[in-house]
Design an enzyme around this catalytic site. Structure first.
Site, PDB file in Angstrom:
ATOM      1  N   HIS A 170      -1.319  10.224  11.686  1.00  0.00           N
ATOM      2  CA  HIS A 170      -0.634   9.571  12.789  1.00  0.00           C
ATOM      3  C   HIS A 170       0.015   9.913  13.890  1.00  0.00           C
ATOM      4  O   HIS A 170       0.058  10.872  14.417  1.00  0.00           O
ATOM      5  CB  HIS A 170       0.371  10.176  11.352  1.00  0.00           C
ATOM      6  N   PHE A 193       0.493  -1.080  -0.476  1.00  0.00           N
ATOM      7  CA  PHE A 193      -0.162  -0.126   0.060  1.00  0.00           C
ATOM      8  C   PHE A 193       0.919   1.062  -0.312  1.00  0.00           C
ATOM      9  O   PHE A 193       0.336   2.571   0.050  1.00  0.00           O
ATOM     10  CB  PHE A 193      -0.905   0.110   0.993  1.00  0.00           C
TER      11      PHE A 193
HETATM   12  P1  GDP Z   1      -0.255   2.572  12.496  1.00  0.00           P
HETATM   13  O1  GDP Z   1       1.263   2.658  13.019  1.00  0.00           O
HETATM   14  O2  GDP Z   1      -0.982   2.725  13.264  1.00  0.00           O
HETATM   15  O3  GDP Z   1      -0.029   3.880  11.671  1.00  0.00           O
HETATM   16  O4  GDP Z   1      -0.084   1.598  11.184  1.00  0.00           O
HETATM   17  P2  GDP Z   1       1.679   1.068  10.205  1.00  0.00           P
HETATM   18  O5  GDP Z   1       2.627   0.975  10.630  1.00  0.00           O
HETATM   19  O6  GDP Z   1       1.092  -0.052   9.666  1.00  0.00           O
HETATM   20  O7  GDP Z   1       1.259   2.009   8.932  1.00  0.00           O
HETATM   21  C1  GDP Z   1       1.364   2.748   8.685  1.00  0.00           C
HETATM   22  C2  GDP Z   1       0.162   4.160   7.881  1.00  0.00           C
HETATM   23  O8  GDP Z   1      -0.196   2.921   6.647  1.00  0.00           O
HETATM   24  C3  GDP Z   1      -1.518   3.080   8.493  1.00  0.00           C
HETATM   25  O9  GDP Z   1      -1.860   4.796   9.389  1.00  0.00           O
HETATM   26  C4  GDP Z   1      -2.200   3.616   7.898  1.00  0.00           C
HETATM   27  O10 GDP Z   1      -2.358   4.957   6.927  1.00  0.00           O
HETATM   28  C5  GDP Z   1      -1.824   2.791   6.127  1.00  0.00           C
HETATM   29  N1  GDP Z   1      -1.945   1.217   6.256  1.00  0.00           N
HETATM   30  C6  GDP Z   1      -1.556   0.389   7.028  1.00  0.00           C
HETATM   31  N2  GDP Z   1      -2.094  -0.622   6.157  1.00  0.00           N
HETATM   32  C7  GDP Z   1      -2.658  -0.499   5.196  1.00  0.00           C
HETATM   33  C8  GDP Z   1      -2.970  -1.109   3.879  1.00  0.00           C
HETATM   34  O11 GDP Z   1      -4.025  -2.281   4.457  1.00  0.00           O
HETATM   35  N3  GDP Z   1      -3.395  -0.700   3.133  1.00  0.00           N
HETATM   36  C9  GDP Z   1      -3.645   1.007   2.729  1.00  0.00           C
HETATM   37  N4  GDP Z   1      -4.190   1.755   1.892  1.00  0.00           N
HETATM   38  N5  GDP Z   1      -2.651   1.547   3.588  1.00  0.00           N
HETATM   39  C10 GDP Z   1      -2.248   1.158   4.756  1.00  0.00           C
END
Ligand code: GDP
Length: 107
Positions: free
Chosen positions: A82, A24
């Site tokens: 974020h 993504f």
């Molecule tokens: P966070 O720490 O809760 O922000 O989550 P992560 O570090 O796993 O992911 C970073 C950011 O990527 C998230 O806040 C979402 O905006 C985006 N994101 C995470 N998983 C997905 C996904 O499966 N699809 C998409 N399109 N965006 C995602």
């Protein structure tokens, strides 16, 4: 003398470098650069964990009632905010946008 028009573009790809191999990544960078952002440093006891609690889980559809992501986000991509996921990440991310001199501490 003349005028020219200039936009300083955000380097969202650099900020999300850690996610560069995730499927993504393109969508994430597109969303992060689709409008203005406000960057801020929050300070307080246990700030990382407390902010994560206020934010709610990553997917806005699954976030607990009353959390920022549940109230203001749409889904797993458009999740409104974020927040650093640990003290080391916080250090890197704060330094990405702010120099030490810019940060006034309450202490
Ligand atoms: P966070 O720490 O809760 O922000 O989550 P992560 O570090 O796993 O992911 C970073 C950011 O990527 C998230 O806040 C979402 O905006 C985006 N994101 C995470 N998983 C997905 C996904 O499966 N699809 C998409 N399109 N965006 C995602």
């Amino acid at each position: 003398m003349e005028r020219t028009f200039s936009i300083i573009k955000p380097d969202a790809e650099g900020f999300y470098y850690v996610h560069r191999d995730r499927p993504f990544f393109g969508d994430l960078v597109r969303f992060m650069t689709s409008g203005p952002c406000i960057v801020q440093v929050l300070e307080g006891e246990n700030a990382v964990a407390r902010n994560r609690e206020l934010m709610g889980t990553t997917d806005s559809k699954k976030a607990a009632a009353g959390t920022i992501r549940q109230k203001h986000g749409t889904d797993i991509e458009k999740n409104a905010v974020h927040g650093s996921d640990g003290p080391d990440t916080a250090k890197f991310e704060i330094g990405y946008f702010f120099s030490g001199a810019e940060l006034a501490s309450l202490k």
